[in-house]
Design an enzyme around this catalytic site. Structure first.
Site, PDB file in Angstrom:
ATOM      1  N   THR A 117       1.232  -4.560   4.101  1.00 51.36           N
ATOM      2  CA  THR A 117       0.881  -4.985   5.459  1.00 51.36           C
ATOM      3  C   THR A 117       0.218  -6.354   5.523  1.00 51.36           C
ATOM      4  O   THR A 117       0.202  -6.982   6.581  1.00 51.36           O
ATOM      5  CB  THR A 117      -0.054  -3.948   6.115  1.00 51.36           C
ATOM      6  OG1 THR A 117      -1.232  -3.797   5.306  1.00 51.36           O
ATOM      7  CG2 THR A 117       0.644  -2.608   6.261  1.00 51.36           C
ATOM      8  N   ASP A 118      -0.324  -6.855   4.397  1.00 57.56           N
ATOM      9  CA  ASP A 118      -1.053  -8.125   4.441  1.00 57.56           C
ATOM     10  C   ASP A 118      -0.188  -9.275   4.941  1.00 57.56           C
ATOM     11  O   ASP A 118      -0.649 -10.123   5.712  1.00 57.56           O
ATOM     12  CB  ASP A 118      -1.594  -8.478   3.051  1.00 57.56           C
ATOM     13  CG  ASP A 118      -2.853  -7.703   2.688  1.00 57.56           C
ATOM     14  OD1 ASP A 118      -3.234  -6.796   3.445  1.00 57.56           O
ATOM     15  OD2 ASP A 118      -3.454  -8.005   1.641  1.00 57.56           O
ATOM     16  N   THR A 163       0.826  -1.215   0.000  1.00 57.18           N
ATOM     17  CA  THR A 163       0.000   0.000   0.000  1.00 57.18           C
ATOM     18  C   THR A 163       0.854   1.256   0.000  1.00 57.18           C
ATOM     19  O   THR A 163       0.503   2.256  -0.633  1.00 57.18           O
ATOM     20  CB  THR A 163      -0.939  -0.003   1.228  1.00 57.18           C
ATOM     21  OG1 THR A 163      -1.813  -1.124   1.139  1.00 57.18           O
ATOM     22  CG2 THR A 163      -1.756   1.269   1.304  1.00 57.18           C
TER      23      THR A 163
END
Length: 357
Positions: free
Chosen positions: A94-95, A20
């Site tokens: 971040t996943d 992101t």
């Protein structure tokens, strides 16, 4: 413990992997496409810090693979081969950040820090959190020593071990559900309240060399639930999984049929770890009837307080290690549970844990 940088110039290597923090609008949604220089340009830098950018790859981290994580591991070791580098910052989606950070921590023996960070809001948005997170990560990378791999997000410093994404969208995205954060960063200093728990670092696996990445071990997750049966566990083994993380209910429970399937898988040489779908607390051998007592007896290795994603990375690291198959369960146990800790006090009934099944 307080770290404040002196006036000596610091060199930090930033390794950009997408996520992101590097995502821009693509017409129907956001996707990673910005370079590391683009990401760095949005942030100011701590005084005296110079940065060298490595654009390693550029993907949404839901597309992370073992091959990419090994490439990242090699890139970090290459950066730290330069004695003039004071630390490394990795910008990452971040996943799956928690998985990559823990995998690197399992292989990190250098006193210099590797700091993961990212963003919950895309590049260029007015309320973006990426610039602040990059600044804080640079501050930590230029300041601390002997803390292993870290996650710096929303002003907090987290150990790689145990830290997971706990918020899908909020800025305070990461926490260890079973431990407090290591500390915080701000106003030119890094305050650390505790040292991280870390297992003995592993040597760099042969597969981390660019010429060494070939066929890699398959490690699957299988979750238990109401009506759960052994089908998916058996299917994973039949598909060639060398490792399986069984995500049990409660403190690590399933059914007698699944316990039998675990025993069969272990007999075939599959490494099985036992985690829990509960967000906080340890796996504990309390219940029989297909519970953790039976699953561990069948050969599953309990994951302590590590959740499934990081437990999978420990299984993967074990399979990549240059050791005999017979030694893998012991190595996995040490990676999952870290340093030895005192046993909690027993209850009057003799159980280490009081909880419902």
């Amino acid at each position: 413990m307080q770290w404040t940088r002196d006036d000596r110039p610091r060199r930090v290597t930033l390794i950009s992997t997408g996520g992101t923090i590097a995502s821009r609008w693509q017409g129907t949604g956001y996707a990673a496409d910005a370079s590391g220089d683009d990401v760095l340009a949005t942030s100011s830098l701590p005084e005296g810090v110079t940065v060298e950018v490595v654009d390693l790859f550029n993907v949404n981290s839901s597309r992370m693979t073992t091959a990419r994580q090994l490439t990242l591991l090699h890139a970090v070791h290459t950066a730290l081969a330069d004695p003039g580098v004071d630390g490394v910052v990795v910008t990452h989606g971040t996943d799956t950040l928690e998985e990559s950070a823990f995998f690197l921590d399992l292989h990190h023996s250098d006193p210099r820090p590797v700091v993961f960070t990212g963003a919950q809001r895309p590049l260029g948005t007015g309320d973006g959190d990426g610039p602040g997170n990059v600044y804080d990560a640079m501050q930590v990378a230029a300041s601390v020593r002997d803390l292993g791999v870290l996650v710096v997000f929303d002003g907090l410093v987290h150990a790689a071990r145990g830290t997971v994404k706990t918020q899908t969208l909020a800025a305070d995205a990461f926490a260890d559900p079973c431990e407090q954060s290591l500390g915080k960063v701000g106003f030119g200093s890094v305050a650390v309240r505790r040292l991280p728990d870390r297992s003995t670092p592993l040597p760099l696996p042969a597969a981390a060399a660019p010429e060494g990445i070939g066929e890699l071990p398959r490690v699957d997750l299988v979750m238990h639930h109401s009506d759960g049966d052994p089908l998916l566990l058996k299917t994973a083994v039949a598909a060639g999984a060398q490792g399986v993380v069984l995500v049990g209910t409660g403190a690590g429970n399933a059914t007698p049929e699944i316990a039998e399937a675990v025993a069969d898988a272990v007999a075939q040489g599959t490494l099985v770890a036992l985690s829990t779908r509960v967000s906080s607390g340890p796996v504990a051998e309390i219940y029989t009837g297909g519970g953790a007592v039976d699953l561990v007896a069948a050969g599953a290795v309990p994951t302590g307080t590590l959740r499934a994603g990081q437990a999978r990375m420990a299984v993967l690291a074990t399979l990549l290690a240059d050791i005999a198959p017979a030694r893998r369960p012991a190595l996995l146990h040490s990676l999952l549970n870290g340093p030895t800790r005192p046993e909690p006090a027993l209850t009057a009934a003799g159980s280490r844990f009081s909880g419902g099944s």
